[in-house]
Design a protein around this motif. Sequence first.
Motif, PDB file in Angstrom:
ATOM      1  N   LEU A   1      50.486 -15.506  20.064  1.00 61.25           N
ATOM      2  CA  LEU A   1      51.782 -16.149  20.300  1.00 61.25           C
ATOM      3  C   LEU A   1      51.760 -16.969  21.586  1.00 61.25           C
ATOM      4  CD1 LEU A   1      54.506 -13.539  19.263  1.00 61.25           C
ATOM      5  CD2 LEU A   1      53.912 -15.736  18.173  1.00 61.25           C
ATOM      6  N   ARG A   2      51.169 -16.385  22.609  1.00 61.09           N
ATOM      7  CA  ARG A   2      51.107 -17.106  23.893  1.00 61.09           C
ATOM      8  C   ARG A   2      50.299 -18.393  23.738  1.00 61.09           C
ATOM      9  NH1 ARG A   2      48.777 -13.985  28.391  1.00 61.09           N
ATOM     10  NH2 ARG A   2      49.540 -15.763  29.592  1.00 61.09           N
ATOM     11  N   PHE A   3      49.202 -18.284  23.009  1.00 64.65           N
ATOM     12  CA  PHE A   3      48.392 -19.492  22.795  1.00 64.65           C
ATOM     13  C   PHE A   3      49.181 -20.533  22.003  1.00 64.65           C
ATOM     14  CE2 PHE A   3      45.105 -22.021  20.574  1.00 64.65           C
ATOM     15  CZ  PHE A   3      44.441 -22.507  21.691  1.00 64.65           C
ATOM     16  N   LYS A   4      49.896 -20.061  20.989  1.00 65.28           N
ATOM     17  CA  LYS A   4      50.716 -20.985  20.190  1.00 65.28           C
ATOM     18  C   LYS A   4      51.785 -21.656  21.057  1.00 65.28           C
ATOM     19  CE  LYS A   4      50.209 -19.129  15.530  1.00 65.28           C
ATOM     20  NZ  LYS A   4      50.720 -18.203  14.520  1.00 65.28           N
ATOM     21  N   ASP A   5      52.262 -20.903  22.054  1.00 64.97           N
ATOM     22  CA  ASP A   5      53.300 -21.445  22.940  1.00 64.97           C
ATOM     23  C   ASP A   5      52.734 -22.365  24.005  1.00 64.97           C
ATOM     24  OD1 ASP A   5      55.300 -20.247  21.617  1.00 64.97           O
ATOM     25  OD2 ASP A   5      55.533 -18.539  22.988  1.00 64.97           O
ATOM     26  N   GLY A   6      51.427 -22.565  23.983  1.00 68.60           N
ATOM     27  CA  GLY A   6      50.858 -23.550  24.897  1.00 68.60           C
ATOM     28  C   GLY A   6      50.024 -22.996  26.037  1.00 68.60           C
ATOM     29  N   SER A   7      49.893 -21.686  26.146  1.00 68.19           N
ATOM     30  CA  SER A   7      49.039 -21.133  27.212  1.00 68.19           C
ATOM     31  C   SER A   7      47.626 -21.657  27.073  1.00 68.19           C
ATOM     32  CB  SER A   7      48.973 -19.607  27.112  1.00 68.19           C
ATOM     33  OG  SER A   7      50.179 -19.039  27.508  1.00 68.19           O
TER      34      SER A   7
END
Length: 631
Positions: free
Chosen positions: A496-502
């Motif tokens: 999720l964090r990666f999907k959010d741009g992390s």
Amino acid sequence: MALLQLAAASFLTVAMLGGCTAPDAGLQAEDKAPVPTHYVMDKHSFARPAEAVATHLDLDIHVDMEKKRIQGTATYDLERQSGDSVVFDTDGLNIESVTLGDGSTAKFTMGDSTFMGRSLAVALPQGMNKVIIAYSTGANAKALQWLNPAQTAGKEKPFLFTQGEATLTRTWIPIQDSPGIRITYNAHVTVPADLMAVMSATNPQERSTDGSYRFNMDKPIPSYLIALAVGDLGFKPTGARTGVYAERSVVDTAAWELADMEKMVEAAEKLYGPYRWGRYDVIVLPPSFPFGGMENPMLTFATPTILAGDRSLTSLIAHELAHSWSGNLVTNATWNDFWLNEGFTVYFEHRITEALYGKDYNDMTSVLGYQDLLANIAEIDSGAHPEDSALHLDLTGRNPDDGMTDVPYEKGYAMLRLIETKVGRPKFDAFLRGYFDHFAFQSINTDTFTTYIQKELLVPEHVQIDLDAWINKPGIPADMIIPVSKNFQQVDTQVLRFKDGSAAKDLDTKGWGTFQWMHFLRHLPAKQDAKRMDDLDATFHFTASGNSEILAAWLEQCVKNDYGKAYGKLDEFLTNVGRRKFLMPLYQELLATEKGKAVAMKIYAHARPNYHSVSQRSLDELLHWKEGSAQ
Ligand code: BES
Ligand code: ZN
């Protein structure tokens, strides 16, 4: 006249119906089940075991590595009930002569060629119970893969391996090729003096001086478990009863990776009773082996793609070992009952790995298996045979390989887990132990299993479960227990964090093992630009991963996102590795776009000769490949 009728007959094998004739095998290995007189129909064999069944094979063959041909004799002891002939299966074999036990020449007839090969009917005078078939293999024997030195690790010596399951043994031995028929065998195999031969039987641990080897399998096994490998092999023990064969340049690495084998055998015995086969060895084959593993008795055949360097992919060995009970001891009588082999084995595999590596490990593999099942059922639903997501199949007129999806494995496993949950582990374990003992060295069909479990477990324990829905209906029954993994919840958070741009480097991936990475890779966003892919690869080095599962999952993402930088690696992987489970999704994904399709056809044109016939068959169909259609 009788012979003409035989030649015209289609698939008439009747496979043994277990449970009617053999007494319980007991705890001590009671190896010789009586020859059964009741058989069920096996539509994938021409044999007529109820009339005449071969009970022992004496194989005497020469392996010509240059001509890529096996030549020799198969001598059979027969038990006869009726009729005046014995019928074998063949596929692509040259039958040179058939002789009877008294030295006289036998009359034989070969049936028409079909998708399951040709019948070989041998006329028998009254009382005759021995036949000797002289034969050689054909140019494209489907069981055999002949490797040039360049396709091996050592690069100097050629290699040969066989793959019998499901109906390929008949392409290298004339045999009654039904899993409902069991046979003991011994073999004399000659190979070039600088090579070593091993079989699914007692094995040498050193090379002979003259290339002559003798083998013995004194327990009755189904024909699909007869197997041979020839190469520049070495052996290294991993314990008192266990060891590893591989090309000599690979054997140390392989033995290190598989160090837990002895513990696995001990854990398995503790669960479901004695290991009845003597030694348990594994041969790690060259990378073109079409499967992860194949449970050939006493000697599992395995892909080198489990050599991850961190022992994280060895649950595959637990699976093949478990087949020493589910599959090799209690065998599916026909390929319609394949789930009896694989569903029980996945369950047993999980119990072994839980004993060795704990519950968290198992929860992860259960979730990954469930993901595979869902994806596979979706595929089956949109295909020509939506009924194939039932456990018990009707594969009449079809290649049995078509039924070998994730369903018998993962849906079979899920059903057994559900029953385990309902009755509790102690009772379920006692039931399974009794099941393996009761049907030891027998081949049974689904009905025999259903009757047995009703009587021994479900009725006495008042268990409510709709076995008919699980076994005979497609799809996932409503009462299936969906597996969850707490380790994966943490992975989901990072996805999720990666999907959010992390950025990749800001993700918390500390302590992740192979399964967490697989879960992560499977859940990356469907579409990402090259920059994000660059970021992932620069941080986690997926393209350079020596772990085949991680690499394959990453390459799938690369294809989905047309990430050109990984295409060199993709080409290399698809060219060297012949394991169908890895090949299919990658080629399939490539087919999604015109550009990808061109890449797929180009790679397949040069990679195809490296694949075993099993992988070639699946890919030819997927890619609509026709010989000569190279781009
Ligand atoms: N018996 C199978 C391999 C097989 C299946 C051969 C169907 C021919 C037809 C073997 O035990 C198996 O299931 N192998 C799996 C590995 C396992 C860990 C699920 C494989 O090869 O992927
Ligand atoms: Zn299996």
